[in-house]
Design a protein around this motif. Structure first.
Motif, PDB file in Angstrom:
ATOM      1  N   LEU A 352      47.103  54.720  38.959  1.00 29.79           N
ATOM      2  CA  LEU A 352      46.348  53.567  39.459  1.00 29.79           C
ATOM      3  C   LEU A 352      46.033  53.727  40.936  1.00 29.79           C
ATOM      4  CD1 LEU A 352      45.198  50.704  39.038  1.00 29.79           C
ATOM      5  CD2 LEU A 352      47.477  49.811  39.540  1.00 29.79           C
ATOM      6  N   SER A 353      47.015  54.170  41.709  1.00 23.93           N
ATOM      7  CA  SER A 353      46.796  54.322  43.149  1.00 23.93           C
ATOM      8  C   SER A 353      45.754  55.397  43.446  1.00 23.93           C
ATOM      9  CB  SER A 353      48.118  54.655  43.858  1.00 23.93           C
ATOM     10  OG  SER A 353      48.667  55.869  43.346  1.00 23.93           O
ATOM     11  N   GLN A 354      45.760  56.476  42.674  1.00 26.24           N
ATOM     12  CA  GLN A 354      44.744  57.521  42.859  1.00 26.24           C
ATOM     13  C   GLN A 354      43.350  56.997  42.534  1.00 26.24           C
ATOM     14  OE1 GLN A 354      46.624  60.419  40.240  1.00 26.24           O
ATOM     15  NE2 GLN A 354      46.968  61.802  41.971  1.00 26.24           N
ATOM     16  N   LEU A 355      43.243  56.250  41.444  1.00 22.11           N
ATOM     17  CA  LEU A 355      41.944  55.707  41.048  1.00 22.11           C
ATOM     18  C   LEU A 355      41.415  54.728  42.093  1.00 22.11           C
ATOM     19  CD1 LEU A 355      42.685  55.118  37.263  1.00 22.11           C
ATOM     20  CD2 LEU A 355      40.968  56.686  38.173  1.00 22.11           C
ATOM     21  N   LYS A 356      42.310  53.937  42.695  1.00 24.92           N
ATOM     22  CA  LYS A 356      41.891  52.943  43.689  1.00 24.92           C
ATOM     23  C   LYS A 356      41.345  53.575  44.960  1.00 24.92           C
ATOM     24  CE  LYS A 356      44.850  49.575  44.339  1.00 24.92           C
ATOM     25  NZ  LYS A 356      46.167  48.877  44.411  1.00 24.92           N
ATOM     26  N   GLU A 357      41.616  54.857  45.155  1.00 19.97           N
ATOM     27  CA  GLU A 357      41.035  55.558  46.297  1.00 19.97           C
ATOM     28  C   GLU A 357      39.533  55.778  46.125  1.00 19.97           C
ATOM     29  OE1 GLU A 357      43.097  59.196  46.879  1.00 19.97           O
ATOM     30  OE2 GLU A 357      45.072  58.264  47.122  1.00 19.97           O
ATOM     31  N   VAL A 358      39.062  55.690  44.866  1.00 22.38           N
ATOM     32  CA  VAL A 358      37.667  56.022  44.561  1.00 22.38           C
ATOM     33  C   VAL A 358      36.884  54.807  44.069  1.00 22.38           C
ATOM     34  CG1 VAL A 358      36.157  57.565  43.238  1.00 22.38           C
ATOM     35  CG2 VAL A 358      38.433  58.338  43.923  1.00 22.38           C
ATOM     36  N   VAL A 359      37.536  53.933  43.287  1.00 20.95           N
ATOM     37  CA  VAL A 359      36.837  52.795  42.673  1.00 20.95           C
ATOM     38  C   VAL A 359      37.563  51.498  43.020  1.00 20.95           C
ATOM     39  CG1 VAL A 359      35.920  54.166  40.768  1.00 20.95           C
ATOM     40  CG2 VAL A 359      38.128  53.025  40.502  1.00 20.95           C
ATOM     41  N   SER A 360      36.928  50.393  42.684  1.00 21.70           N
ATOM     42  CA  SER A 360      37.523  49.083  42.949  1.00 21.70           C
ATOM     43  C   SER A 360      38.772  48.882  42.105  1.00 21.70           C
ATOM     44  CB  SER A 360      36.514  47.973  42.650  1.00 21.70           C
ATOM     45  OG  SER A 360      36.237  47.926  41.255  1.00 21.70           O
ATOM     46  N   LYS A 365      42.155  49.317  37.291  1.00 20.38           N
ATOM     47  CA  LYS A 365      43.082  48.704  36.340  1.00 20.38           C
ATOM     48  C   LYS A 365      42.571  48.813  34.911  1.00 20.38           C
ATOM     49  CE  LYS A 365      45.487  45.321  39.243  1.00 20.38           C
ATOM     50  NZ  LYS A 365      45.710  43.868  39.493  1.00 20.38           N
ATOM     51  N   ALA A 366      41.256  48.658  34.732  1.00 26.95           N
ATOM     52  CA  ALA A 366      40.674  48.756  33.389  1.00 26.95           C
ATOM     53  C   ALA A 366      40.864  50.152  32.806  1.00 26.95           C
ATOM     54  CB  ALA A 366      39.195  48.397  33.430  1.00 26.95           C
ATOM     55  N   ILE A 367      40.700  51.179  33.633  1.00 23.73           N
ATOM     56  CA  ILE A 367      40.901  52.554  33.159  1.00 23.73           C
ATOM     57  C   ILE A 367      42.341  52.765  32.726  1.00 23.73           C
ATOM     58  CG2 ILE A 367      40.917  54.989  33.849  1.00 23.73           C
ATOM     59  CD1 ILE A 367      38.535  54.330  35.703  1.00 23.73           C
ATOM     60  N   VAL A 368      43.292  52.263  33.516  1.00 27.58           N
ATOM     61  CA  VAL A 368      44.709  52.419  33.180  1.00 27.58           C
ATOM     62  C   VAL A 368      45.061  51.624  31.925  1.00 27.58           C
ATOM     63  CG1 VAL A 368      47.062  51.972  33.966  1.00 27.58           C
ATOM     64  CG2 VAL A 368      45.376  52.919  35.560  1.00 27.58           C
ATOM     65  N   LEU A 369      44.546  50.394  31.817  1.00 25.17           N
ATOM     66  CA  LEU A 369      44.834  49.566  30.647  1.00 25.17           C
ATOM     67  C   LEU A 369      44.230  50.148  29.370  1.00 25.17           C
ATOM     68  CD1 LEU A 369      44.328  45.960  32.086  1.00 25.17           C
ATOM     69  CD2 LEU A 369      46.486  47.013  31.397  1.00 25.17           C
ATOM     70  N   SER A 370      43.121  50.889  29.530  1.00 26.58           N
ATOM     71  CA  SER A 370      42.480  51.481  28.347  1.00 26.58           C
ATOM     72  C   SER A 370      43.385  52.509  27.682  1.00 26.58           C
ATOM     73  CB  SER A 370      41.144  52.136  28.744  1.00 26.58           C
ATOM     74  OG  SER A 370      41.349  53.323  29.489  1.00 26.58           O
ATOM     75  N   ARG A 371      44.316  53.083  28.441  1.00 25.97           N
ATOM     76  CA  ARG A 371      45.237  54.081  27.883  1.00 25.97           C
ATOM     77  C   ARG A 371      46.267  53.452  26.956  1.00 25.97           C
ATOM     78  NH1 ARG A 371      46.499  56.728  33.823  1.00 25.97           N
ATOM     79  NH2 ARG A 371      44.423  57.627  34.176  1.00 25.97           N
ATOM     80  N   THR A 372      46.550  52.195  27.163  1.00 18.94           N
ATOM     81  CA  THR A 372      47.605  51.535  26.398  1.00 18.94           C
ATOM     82  C   THR A 372      47.054  50.510  25.406  1.00 18.94           C
ATOM     83  OG1 THR A 372      47.863  49.948  28.224  1.00 18.94           O
ATOM     84  CG2 THR A 372      49.318  51.859  28.211  1.00 18.94           C
ATOM     85  N   GLY A 373      45.722  50.457  25.271  1.00 21.69           N
ATOM     86  CA  GLY A 373      45.109  49.552  24.305  1.00 21.69           C
ATOM     87  C   GLY A 373      45.205  48.087  24.676  1.00 21.69           C
ATOM     88  N   GLU A 374      45.327  47.799  25.975  1.00 21.22           N
ATOM     89  CA  GLU A 374      45.527  46.418  26.402  1.00 21.22           C
ATOM     90  C   GLU A 374      44.235  45.711  26.806  1.00 21.22           C
ATOM     91  OE1 GLU A 374      49.095  45.767  28.930  1.00 21.22           O
ATOM     92  OE2 GLU A 374      49.371  47.927  28.740  1.00 21.22           O
ATOM     93  N   LEU A 375      43.112  46.372  26.730  1.00 23.03           N
ATOM     94  CA  LEU A 375      41.851  45.712  27.060  1.00 23.03           C
ATOM     95  C   LEU A 375      41.413  44.823  25.906  1.00 23.03           C
ATOM     96  CD1 LEU A 375      39.798  48.606  28.707  1.00 23.03           C
ATOM     97  CD2 LEU A 375      40.871  46.687  29.854  1.00 23.03           C
ATOM     98  N   SER A 376      40.780  43.714  26.224  1.00 27.14           N
ATOM     99  CA  SER A 376      40.263  42.811  25.198  1.00 27.14           C
ATOM    100  C   SER A 376      38.916  43.332  24.708  1.00 27.14           C
ATOM    101  CB  SER A 376      40.095  41.404  25.782  1.00 27.14           C
ATOM    102  OG  SER A 376      39.534  40.534  24.826  1.00 27.14           O
ATOM    103  N   ILE A 377      38.783  43.457  23.379  1.00 23.85           N
ATOM    104  CA  ILE A 377      37.584  44.066  22.794  1.00 23.85           C
ATOM    105  C   ILE A 377      37.006  43.156  21.716  1.00 23.85           C
ATOM    106  CG2 ILE A 377      36.712  46.028  21.445  1.00 23.85           C
ATOM    107  CD1 ILE A 377      38.974  47.702  22.696  1.00 23.85           C
ATOM    108  N   SER A 378      35.701  42.909  21.792  1.00 21.52           N
ATOM    109  CA  SER A 378      35.011  42.214  20.706  1.00 21.52           C
ATOM    110  C   SER A 378      34.473  43.277  19.744  1.00 21.52           C
ATOM    111  CB  SER A 378      33.874  41.350  21.244  1.00 21.52           C
ATOM    112  OG  SER A 378      32.912  42.125  21.936  1.00 21.52           O
ATOM    113  N   ALA A 379      34.678  43.048  18.457  1.00 25.41           N
ATOM    114  CA  ALA A 379      34.411  44.078  17.446  1.00 25.41           C
ATOM    115  C   ALA A 379      32.925  44.264  17.169  1.00 25.41           C
ATOM    116  CB  ALA A 379      35.130  43.736  16.151  1.00 25.41           C
ATOM    117  N   GLY A 380      32.550  45.501  16.826  1.00 24.48           N
ATOM    118  CA  GLY A 380      31.183  45.827  16.445  1.00 24.48           C
ATOM    119  C   GLY A 380      30.969  45.686  14.961  1.00 24.48           C
TER     120      GLY A 380
END
Length: 389
Positions: A352-360, A365-380
């Protein structure tokens, strides 16, 4: 015991155009050329092995031969073609098959160890398709003969995106069992597709001894590597891949990586007109359309056997492709790639700290949460992708 190396593998990438500009996969991007695929897959996506499933096209074969002749690539003794950047290409061909007992045509993936074997298959195929230069052509031959031909050439045979309602063997082909059209013993793996994962499919009893693969079905450079697997083998080659698919001599699929199924275009049964999820209804409650596409989730509820003891399989890691992350536009994505080298590094290895050096911070946080399936997703559904909320 010495641990074998591990490689990132995506076995379903289309050719959009040949070197001369002629179309192969008409619906694919014009920038999806052999040269661009070899560069982008390795440099930007961080893959080690790719399967190009339009390698039967004569111009693609000639371009591959040209690369070898110029010293830009070489055929491996274990099968496959290695390019100067280290990327290994597995020669593949996607076919469309129609069987009289099925509701519609379905797709299969075939792979071959050498250019010679692919040439032989292409010549055989040319007598059974309308246009050998194009991708995913309808093959006018019975399914048993196709499967037998692939195995005669020491090929790999994999039903493609097997559960999707359009061109999936379970979604559009068989009523209940693959044995309605194929010999189970000659199927090397099942491609799960974007709207399913191992957990959803693991209740199908007849697949207990068949490997699951997760591939991108890329129609553009950006879509390469949206699904893939980590494969353990001695070296990146065709023969080693065969061993890994059958879990022999310590070779194996270590993990599958792919979209959360809810992000897929066909997850829930939905209306084709307004994309409303309709459940078991045959008419859309919102727009009254009767054009309904059955979802992969609902189809798997029909196929799964509740009494079947699920098989112990490699973990399936849900991930969200970077292009799905809210507020992560093309310029920000380019910054990430420039900073961290390739997408495998960004998705798997950055903190997370490395990513924050480049992006908001929200994007990091969204990139890190995507690894653990914790993002909220509406189904297709019904051809519309799900989305991260």
């Amino acid at each position: 015991m010495i641990r074998l190396p591990q490689y990132f593998v995506d076995l379903h990438i289309h050719i959009g155009r040949t070197k001369s500009g002629k179309p192969v996969k008409i619906t694919a991007s014009k920038s999806l050329t052999l040269t661009n695929i070899v560069d982008y897959s390795n440099r930007v996506k961080g893959l080690n092995i790719v399967g190009i499933i339009d390698s039967h096209s004569p111009e693609v074969i000639e371009e591959l031969r040209g690369c070898i002749h110029k010293g830009e690539a070489k055929e491996l003794t274990g099968g496959g073609i290695q390019f100067s950047n280290g990327l290994v290409l597995i020669l593949g061909s996607e076919l469309e098959i129609y069987h009289e007992s099925c509701d519609g045509p379905f797709h299969v993936l075939t792979y071959f160890p050498t250019i010679e074997a692919m040439v032989t298959f292409s010549e055989w195929l040319s007598e059974r398709v309308t246009n050998i230069t194009l991708s995913t052509q309808r093959v006018y031959e019975n399914s048993d003969s196709i499967q037998l031909k692939v195995k005669d050439l020491d090929g790999i045979f994999i039903p493609a995106h097997a559960f999707t309602p359009h061109k999936g063997i379970y979604g559009k082909g068989v009523q209940k069992s693959l044995t309605e059209v194929f010999q189970l013993s000659d199927i090397d793996a099942i491609e799960l597709g974007l709207s399913s994962d191992t957990n959803l499919v693991n209740g199908i009893a007849e697949l207990s001894n068949i490997s699951f693969v997760s591939n991108s079905d890329a129609h553009s450079l950006e879509k390469i590597g949206r699904e893939y697997q980590l494969v353990q083998m001695e070296e990146p080659s065709f023969n080693e891949l065969v061993l890994a698919l059958h879990y022999k001599k310590g070779r194996m699929i270590v993990k599958n990586f792919g979209l959360h199924p809810r992000l897929g275009k066909y997850y829930h049964t939905s209306c084709e007109q307004c994309f409303t999820h309709v459940g078991e209804q045959t008419v859309c409650p919102k727009c009254s359309s009767s054009k309904i596409t059955k979802g992969v989730f609902e189809r798997l509820e029909e196929l799964n056997d509740p009494n079947h003891k699920k098989v112990n399989r490699p973990p399936y890691v849900h991930q969200v492709p970077l292009e799905f992350i809210p507020k992560l536009g093309p310029k920000t994505l380019m910054k990430l790639r420039d900073y961290f080298g390739n997408e495998m590094n960004i998705i798997h290895h950055t903190s997370l700290s490395q990513l924050k050096e480049v992006v908001s911070e929200p994007v990091a946080k969204a990139i890190v949460l995507s690894r653990t399936g914790e993002l909220s997703i509406s189904a297709g559904g019904a051809g519309k992708y799900g989305k991260v909320e």
